[in-house]
Structure formats: structure tokens, C-alpha cells
Design a protein around this motif. Structure first.
Motif, PDB file in Angstrom:
ATOM      1  N   THR A 191       9.315  -6.367   6.036  1.00  0.00           N
ATOM      2  CA  THR A 191      10.108  -6.617   7.234  1.00  0.00           C
ATOM      3  C   THR A 191       9.932  -8.074   7.636  1.00  0.00           C
ATOM      4  N   ILE A 192      10.824  -8.530   8.514  1.00  0.00           N
ATOM      5  CA  ILE A 192      10.719  -9.872   9.089  1.00  0.00           C
ATOM      6  C   ILE A 192      10.312  -9.719  10.546  1.00  0.00           C
ATOM      7  N   LEU A 193       9.223 -10.387  10.947  1.00  0.00           N
ATOM      8  CA  LEU A 193       8.788 -10.411  12.342  1.00  0.00           C
ATOM      9  C   LEU A 193       9.066 -11.802  12.901  1.00  0.00           C
ATOM     10  N   LEU A 201       5.480  -0.258   9.351  1.00  0.00           N
ATOM     11  CA  LEU A 201       5.894  -0.829   8.078  1.00  0.00           C
ATOM     12  C   LEU A 201       5.628   0.235   7.011  1.00  0.00           C
ATOM     13  N   PRO A 202       6.696   0.903   6.551  1.00  0.00           N
ATOM     14  CA  PRO A 202       6.510   1.989   5.591  1.00  0.00           C
ATOM     15  C   PRO A 202       5.829   1.515   4.305  1.00  0.00           C
ATOM     16  N   ASN A 224       0.829  -1.213   0.000  1.00  0.00           N
ATOM     17  CA  ASN A 224       0.000   0.000   0.000  1.00  0.00           C
ATOM     18  C   ASN A 224       0.859   1.257   0.000  1.00  0.00           C
ATOM     19  N   ASP A 225       0.239   2.375  -0.336  1.00  0.00           N
ATOM     20  CA  ASP A 225       0.971   3.643  -0.352  1.00  0.00           C
ATOM     21  C   ASP A 225       0.839   4.412   0.951  1.00  0.00           C
ATOM     22  N   THR A 226       0.433   3.717   2.024  1.00  0.00           N
ATOM     23  CA  THR A 226       0.382   4.319   3.356  1.00  0.00           C
ATOM     24  C   THR A 226       1.151   3.429   4.328  1.00  0.00           C
ATOM     25  N   THR A 227       1.688   4.035   5.352  1.00  0.00           N
ATOM     26  CA  THR A 227       2.424   3.311   6.381  1.00  0.00           C
ATOM     27  C   THR A 227       1.468   2.508   7.249  1.00  0.00           C
ATOM     28  N   LEU A 228       1.870   1.307   7.628  1.00  0.00           N
ATOM     29  CA  LEU A 228       1.085   0.467   8.522  1.00  0.00           C
ATOM     30  C   LEU A 228       1.754   0.471   9.894  1.00  0.00           C
TER      31      LEU A 228
END
Length: 156
Positions: A94-96, A88-89, A57-61
Motif C-alpha cells: 500500500t501507499i501511505l 496490510l494483508p 509475510n503470510d499474516t496481516t499487519l
């Protein structure tokens, strides 16, 4: 009567326009990329499940917690939670790492559910979970696949 109709119509239009304020978001892409053993207690095993989370997406989560439930061969096997927080930008990954517990009783259920000819490789799994993000920000996910337990380390 006319006022009641007008008020009802106004409320209906407001509720429809409120739905338009919530942006459409593409689903997250979440894959299991590995597991690592963790210190365990007497009647349980613990592992760190590693997830690759991609935000298309184009929004940060922003997230403030993770929960997982793992089924193997159609039966519950493990569950885990973590109070990890982060962001998450947009268009990133990322790895969680989430600790999960497997009770001895879950292992026994799994063992009893296997047929004598069925091997431990290529068992189907379903991982269900959520990334908590407040009232409207929580994102649920599902990952399906088969377990590959060959070799010295377990990979998914």
C-alpha cells in the motif's frame, strides 16, 4: 533448595517456550516514493511523504499510527506523525501519505552544513520510522538513499 532449583528450571523452560510462540516475521519493505507540498505556517514547510509499504509475510499487519524522522546529509530535517489506521494483508502493498514538518531552523542548519561546492542533488538521506501496532505489533523501519531534486517536482 531442591524445590527452588526445580522452580527455577521450570520458569526458565516456560520463558524459552514463550519465545517460540512469537512467529518469525520478515522485515517490511518500505521505500520513499514521493513528496507533495502541503499548506504551511509562518516558519515551517510541510510536505506529505509517500511511502510504499510491502508486507512479505503470510499474516496481516494491522497498524494504528505512523511516525517518521528524516535526516538529510547527516542532519535532522523533518519529522511527522499520523494516526492513520489500517490493515496490510499478507503478501500485499500500500501507499501511505504522512505529513511532515520542516522548521526554518532545520533548513538553516542544512544550509550551513553544505559546502560551497556541494549541490542539492544526490544528498544522502535516512528515513527512520515505525508503524504502531500494539505492544508486540509495532514495526520499525529504515530507508536510505539519495535525494533527486531535479525537475519540476521533488522525488526520492
Amino acid at each position: 533448595m531442591r524445590r527452588l532449583f526445580g522452580l527455577s528450571l521450570l520458569l526458565m523452560l516456560l520463558s524459552l517456550s514463550a519465545c517460540a510462540l512469537f512467529p518469525q516475521r520478515d522485515p517490511l519493505t518500505i521505500n520513499v516514493v514521493g513528496i507533495e507540498p502541503l499548506p504551511s505556517q509562518d516558519l515551517e514547510m510541510r510536505f506529505a511523504v509517500k511511502l510504499r509499504v510491502q508486507n512479505p509475510n503470510d499474516t496481516t499487519l494491522d497498524y494504528n499510527g505512523v511516525a517518521l524522522d528524516l535526516e538529510v546529509n547527516g542532519r535532522p530535517l523533518a519529522s511527522g506523525v499520523s494516526d492513520q489506521t489500517g490493515s496490510l494483508p499478507r503478501f500485499s502493498e500500500t501507499i501511505l501519505s504522512i505529513p511532515v514538518s520542516i522548521s526554518a531552523f532545520s533548513v538553516l542548519r542544512q544550509t550551513l552544513g553544505l559546502s560551497q561546492t556541494q549541490s542539492l542533488d544526490n544528498l544522502p538521506y535516512v528515513l527512520r520510522g515505525k508503524l504502531a501496532g500494539g505492544v508486540f505489533g509495532t514495526r520499525r523501519f529504515v530507508d536510505r538513499g539519495t535525494l533527486d531534486l531535479r525537475g519540476s517536482t521533488a522525488t526520492w
